[in-house]
Design an enzyme around this catalytic site. Structure first.
Site, PDB file in Angstrom:
ATOM      1  N   GLY A  12       0.426  -3.547  -8.235  1.00 31.88           N
ATOM      2  CA  GLY A  12       0.880  -3.304  -6.857  1.00 31.88           C
ATOM      3  C   GLY A  12       0.358  -4.380  -5.920  1.00 31.88           C
ATOM      4  CB  ALA A  13      -0.810  -7.790  -6.596  1.00 30.28           C
ATOM      5  N   GLY A  16       0.733  -4.335   0.917  1.00 25.97           N
ATOM      6  CA  GLY A  16      -0.334  -3.439   1.374  1.00 25.97           C
ATOM      7  C   GLY A  16      -1.714  -3.747   0.827  1.00 25.97           C
ATOM      8  N   GLY A  18      -3.009  -3.687  -2.260  1.00 27.80           N
ATOM      9  CA  GLY A  18      -3.135  -4.525  -3.457  1.00 27.80           C
ATOM     10  C   GLY A  18      -3.059  -5.998  -3.108  1.00 27.80           C
ATOM     11  CB  SER A 146      -4.914   9.403  -2.211  1.00 31.00           C
ATOM     12  OG  SER A 146      -4.731   9.966  -0.938  1.00 31.00           O
ATOM     13  CE1 TYR A 185       0.597   8.655  -2.999  1.00 31.76           C
ATOM     14  CE2 TYR A 185      -0.540  10.133  -1.495  1.00 31.76           C
ATOM     15  CZ  TYR A 185      -0.432   8.898  -2.096  1.00 31.76           C
ATOM     16  OH  TYR A 185      -1.328   7.897  -1.794  1.00 31.76           O
TER      17      TYR A 185
HETATM   18  N1  LIG Z   1      -1.995   3.597   2.589  1.00 32.24           N
HETATM   19  C1  LIG Z   1      -2.707   4.701   2.510  1.00 32.24           C
HETATM   20  O1  LIG Z   1      -2.918   5.422   3.516  1.00 32.24           O
HETATM   21  C2  LIG Z   1      -3.283   5.151   1.205  1.00 32.24           C
HETATM   22  C3  LIG Z   1      -4.242   6.190   1.218  1.00 32.24           C
HETATM   23  C4  LIG Z   1      -4.765   6.625   0.009  1.00 32.24           C
HETATM   24  C5  LIG Z   1      -4.357   6.033  -1.173  1.00 32.24           C
HETATM   25  N2  LIG Z   1      -3.429   5.029  -1.170  1.00 32.24           N
HETATM   26  C6  LIG Z   1      -3.040   4.426  -2.449  1.00 32.24           C
HETATM   27  O2  LIG Z   1      -3.179   3.010  -2.360  1.00 32.24           O
HETATM   28  C7  LIG Z   1      -2.317   2.388  -3.324  1.00 32.24           C
HETATM   29  C8  LIG Z   1      -1.585   1.221  -2.662  1.00 32.24           C
HETATM   30  O3  LIG Z   1      -0.694   1.748  -1.693  1.00 32.24           O
HETATM   31  P1  LIG Z   1      -0.365   1.018  -0.314  1.00 32.24           P
HETATM   32  O4  LIG Z   1      -0.745   1.963   0.758  1.00 32.24           O
HETATM   33  O5  LIG Z   1      -0.878  -0.343  -0.312  1.00 32.24           O
HETATM   34  O6  LIG Z   1       1.240   1.037  -0.363  1.00 32.24           O
HETATM   35  P2  LIG Z   1       2.298  -0.142  -0.567  1.00 32.24           P
HETATM   36  O7  LIG Z   1       2.132  -1.163   0.486  1.00 32.24           O
HETATM   37  O8  LIG Z   1       3.625   0.557  -0.661  1.00 32.24           O
HETATM   38  O9  LIG Z   1       1.915  -0.756  -1.971  1.00 32.24           O
HETATM   39  C9  LIG Z   1       2.248  -0.112  -3.162  1.00 32.24           C
HETATM   40  C10 LIG Z   1       2.380  -1.141  -4.247  1.00 32.24           C
HETATM   41  O10 LIG Z   1       2.755  -0.432  -5.459  1.00 32.24           O
HETATM   42  C11 LIG Z   1       3.864  -1.105  -6.021  1.00 32.24           C
HETATM   43  N3  LIG Z   1       4.756  -0.259  -6.805  1.00 32.24           N
HETATM   44  C12 LIG Z   1       5.470   0.815  -6.397  1.00 32.24           C
HETATM   45  N4  LIG Z   1       6.238   1.257  -7.391  1.00 32.24           N
HETATM   46  C13 LIG Z   1       6.013   0.453  -8.463  1.00 32.24           C
HETATM   47  C14 LIG Z   1       6.523   0.371  -9.768  1.00 32.24           C
HETATM   48  N5  LIG Z   1       7.480   1.207 -10.209  1.00 32.24           N
HETATM   49  N6  LIG Z   1       6.061  -0.583 -10.602  1.00 32.24           N
HETATM   50  C15 LIG Z   1       5.131  -1.468 -10.180  1.00 32.24           C
HETATM   51  N7  LIG Z   1       4.624  -1.472  -8.938  1.00 32.24           N
HETATM   52  C16 LIG Z   1       5.069  -0.517  -8.091  1.00 32.24           C
HETATM   53  C17 LIG Z   1       4.619  -1.682  -4.825  1.00 32.24           C
HETATM   54  O11 LIG Z   1       5.493  -2.709  -5.278  1.00 32.24           O
HETATM   55  P3  LIG Z   1       6.792  -3.182  -4.434  1.00 32.24           P
HETATM   56  O12 LIG Z   1       6.277  -4.207  -3.459  1.00 32.24           O
HETATM   57  O13 LIG Z   1       7.673  -3.780  -5.490  1.00 32.24           O
HETATM   58  O14 LIG Z   1       7.371  -1.978  -3.812  1.00 32.24           O
HETATM   59  C18 LIG Z   1       3.475  -2.174  -3.975  1.00 32.24           C
HETATM   60  O15 LIG Z   1       3.025  -3.437  -4.404  1.00 32.24           O
HETATM   61  C19 LIG Z   1      -1.408   3.493  -3.850  1.00 32.24           C
HETATM   62  O16 LIG Z   1      -1.864   3.901  -5.122  1.00 32.24           O
HETATM   63  C20 LIG Z   1      -1.590   4.623  -2.843  1.00 32.24           C
HETATM   64  O17 LIG Z   1      -1.378   5.889  -3.417  1.00 32.24           O
HETATM   65  C21 LIG Z   1      -2.893   4.563   0.002  1.00 32.24           C
END
Ligand SMILES: NC(=O)c1ccc[n+]([C@@H]2O[C@H](COP(=O)([O-])OP(=O)(O)OC[C@H]3O[C@@H](n4cnc5c(N)ncnc54)[C@H](OP(=O)(O)O)[C@@H]3O)[C@@H](O)[C@H]2O)c1
Length: 319
Positions: A12-13, A16, A18, A146, A185
């Site tokens: 997920g790099a 966001g 990553g 999370s 989720y």
């Molecule tokens: N933001 C928050 O408030 C929060 C809070 C707690 C936990 N988290 C956790 O933090 C992690 C990162 O989330 P984020 O907030 O940074 O959201 P984000 O910006 O949507 O990043 C998510 C990443 O996961 C990738 N991804 C999604 N579906 C995928 C798939 N089928 N195969 C490979 N990669 C995939 C996305 O790729 P694409 O660019 O191709 O879509 C993106 O790079 C997640 O596990 C999330 O549950 C986030």
């Protein structure tokens, strides 16, 4: 290990947390090579370009769609080949960060699993299991979970369901209609923690951490949420209200850097099977939800996940 070159895979790099985390690892110096894993070649190239502009380092990339078991298997093969050919420094760490929230009607992975559980848990589980034999000692795995997994923490609004892998992966028509995307989720995030703790028990030679980045609104996580929710989360008034009721919102930089620190700060490698939370600019160890410590549940989730994956004719990783 100081001075030796090492690879860390960040899933997920492309967006966001990553993307920020991988950039921070690259910025830290030449010791760590961040291998950017993502499902889309163009977005991976853009992420590598962005990190190059920020740090001066060019990161290698790995294509993997966690919603496709065939893609996960091909990515693991590709990674193994590049490590064996010396195209990448030895692999010492994996950050399982990729994840998604699905809003609206239920969706499925290429292999027919419910998308949230399929990507956040099953895809992450299989990718980690295939990569695990490639990890060299000392090894670190960080599983991004999370606080929403915990009904006593950020999970008050949508407490997780019972973790029963088959029912979550292959829901009945009725469950598919009835269960909200948010509950799917939070349940998948509970599964992430159960997986991290079980991995720590099964692989004592690996240092495993579960990580909660805390509420971080400016990532792409809610990109598929209804426009009204996205607008609310972006509104300054709501953010002020959150501050008033002492709900702290994190920045992408703060939480992404906290994630990176779980690999870069080797003092944190000493303890395995622990849960860390980023809050108010600090990363502290704390307890996860009560049910996340249920070792029998975690073992069952592991076995059921293996069974579900074996039923799709994807061969198991070597023991
Ligand atoms: N933001 C928050 O408030 C929060 C809070 C707690 C936990 N988290 C956790 O933090 C992690 C990162 O989330 P984020 O907030 O940074 O959201 P984000 O910006 O949507 O990043 C998510 C990443 O996961 C990738 N991804 C999604 N579906 C995928 C798939 N089928 N195969 C490979 N990669 C995939 C996305 O790729 P694409 O660019 O191709 O879509 C993106 O790079 C997640 O596990 C999330 O549950 C986030």
């Amino acid at each position: 290990m100081a001075g030796e070159r090492r690879t860390v895979i960040v899933t997920g790099a492309t967006s966001g947390l990553g993307l920020r985390c991988a950039g921070t690892i690259a910025a830290n110096g030449p010791e760590w090579t961040a291998l950017l894993a993502g499902r889309d070649r163009t977005r991976l190239a853009a992420a590598a370009q962005q990190i190059k502009a920020r740090t001066g380092h060019r990161c290698p990339t790995l294509e993997v769609d966690l919603a496709s078991l065939a893609s996960i298997r091909a990515a693991a093969d590709d990674c193994r080949r590049r490590l064996q050919a010396g195209e990448l420094p030895p692999l010492h760490a994996l950050i399982d960060n990729a994840g998604l929230q699905v809003h609206g009607p239920m969706r499925r992975t290429e292999d027919g699993f419910e998308l949230t559980f399929g990507v956040n848990h099953l895809g992450t589980f299989l990718f980690t299991e295939l990569v695990r034999p490639m990890l060299e000692a000392p090894a670190r795995v960080v599983v991004v979970a999370s606080g929403t997994h915990d009904p006593k923490d950020d999970g008050r609004i949508a407490p997780p369901l019972e973790v029963e892998a088959r029912a979550l992966a292959l829901p009945s028509e009725d469950d598919a209609r009835r269960i909200s995307g948010m509950k799917r989720y939070t349940t998948s995030k509970l599964a992430n923690i159960l997986f991290a703790y079980e991995l720590a028990r099964r692989a004592p030679q690996i240092s495993v951490a579960a990580f909660d980045p805390g509420p971080t609104p400016d990532t792409g996580l809610v990109r598929n949420a209804p426009a009204i929710i996205r607008k609310m989360l972006a509104s300054r008034a709501l953010r002020r209200l959150f501050r008033l009721v002492r709900v702290s919102l994190n920045t992408v930089e703060g939480s992404g850097d906290a994630m990176a620190s779980l690999v870069l700060d080797e003092n944190r490698w000493a303890a395995s099977g622990r849960y860390y939370q980023a809050k108010n600019g600090r990363t502290t160890e704390r307890r996860s939800s009560e049910v996340s410590y249920d070792a029998a549940l975690a073992a069952r989730l592991w076995q059921d996940s293996e069974l579900l994956l074996s039923e799709t004719s994807i061969s198991r990783p070597p023991a």
